[in-house]
Enzyme design. Structure first.
Site, short mmCIF file in Angstrom:
data_model
loop_
_atom_site.label_atom_id
_atom_site.label_comp_id
_atom_site.label_asym_id
_atom_site.label_seq_id
_atom_site.Cartn_x
_atom_site.Cartn_y
_atom_site.Cartn_z
N GLY A 7 -29.86 11.34 83.54
CA GLY A 7 -30.69 11.58 82.38
C GLY A 7 -31.19 13.00 82.28
N ALA A 24 -33.08 9.49 85.83
CA ALA A 24 -33.99 8.42 85.44
C ALA A 24 -34.75 7.92 86.66
CB ALA A 24 -33.21 7.27 84.81
N GLU A 42 -28.37 14.82 80.71
CA GLU A 42 -28.33 14.40 79.30
C GLU A 42 -29.46 15.04 78.50
OE1 GLU A 42 -26.49 10.02 79.11
OE2 GLU A 42 -28.07 10.21 80.61
N GLU A 79 -23.92 8.40 87.21
CA GLU A 79 -24.19 6.99 86.91
C GLU A 79 -23.09 6.04 87.37
OE1 GLU A 79 -26.77 9.15 83.87
OE2 GLU A 79 -24.88 9.46 84.92
#
Length: 258
Positions: free
Chosen positions: A109, A63, A112, A132
């Site tokens: 992310g 991210a 993911e 994270e």
């Protein structure tokens, strides 16, 4: 300037995230991906989608961390997070066959995002992880749910708890990715695989994906019933007539997807 580019090659669409230097999954990137995938899902000419990152540094390095400070202390983020799930689900539940080409870092992310695809090919130099926890967070885009479903609870917890990156070879060993290829050869490998897949019946492919994806979330006997219903539906399609006839005539089938 576009942050996501699309190229079509026959039945295959190549979607490339181009957000230098590390293809961060910013709000702008997600919005462009959302629009692009909606268009591709509606396209009868596209059967498979390849998702990758521009350059050789990163698939998606994660991210955009610069977007996080404005969220700290906000108690009303749940609608925003659920909308983010809707975005990732739109790729996970795509009616098309999806392949992620991990050509560098796939972290947070980015990992993911790769998990939402049906198949994953990693180049040799790639590193994959969900770091994270090192920011005091958890993977909030489905990582705590998709990762254990893919590789098992114990190994997923190890990756989630440590936040460590793993190599492409290790990712393949634990079942996180399907194939490792030399650096620079990921897209070619994905195209070759997608072309092989696209020779098969579109109807059968879509029914197989539905049977696996939805069946994984059902009790076993209900999943078998779903399989039977989808199997029944395929016997009403033109593709099965063509497939059986081609086999009997010892020729290659010409599937139309209906």
């Amino acid at each position: 300037m576009s942050l996501v580019n699309v190229e079509k090659r026959e039945k295959i669409a190549i979607v490339t995230i181009d957000n230098p230097p590390m293809n961060a999954l910013s709000a702008g990137v997600k919005e462009e991906l959302r629009v692009i995938f909606a268009e591709l899902h509606a396209s009868a000419d596209v059967l498979a989608i390849i998702l990758t990152g521009a350059g050789q540094k990163a698939f998606v390095a994660g991210a955009d961390i610069k977007e996080l400070p404005k969220r700290i202390g906000n108690p009303n983020l749940l609608p925003q997070f659920m909308e983010n799930h809707n975005f990732f689900n739109s790729i996970d539940y795509s009616p098309k066959l999806t392949i992620a080409v991990i050509n560098g870092y796939a972290l947070g992310g980015g990992c993911e995002l790769a998990l939402t695809c049906d198949l994953r090919i990693a180049e040799q130099h790639a590193f994959i992880g969900v770091p994270e926890v090192k920011l005091g967070l958890l993977p909030g885009a489905g990582g705590t749910q998709r990762l254990p479903r893919l590789i098992g609870e114990a190994k997923a917890k190890e990756l989630l708890f440590t936040g460590e990156h793993i190599t492409a070879d290790e990712a393949m060993r634990i079942g996180l990715i399907n194939r490792v290829v030399p650096t620079g050869e990921g897209l070619v490998a994905a195209l070759t695989l997608a072309q092989k897949i696209c020779q098969n019946s579109p109807s059968a492919l879509q029914h197989i994906k539905k049977a696996v994806d939805e069946g994984m979330e059902l009790p076993f006997q209900q999943a078998l019933k779903l399989e039977a219903e989808l199997f029944q539906d395929l016997f009403l399609k033109e593709d099965v007539k063509e497939g059986v006839q081609a086999f009997l005539e010892k020729r290659s089938p010409q599937f139309q997807g209906n």
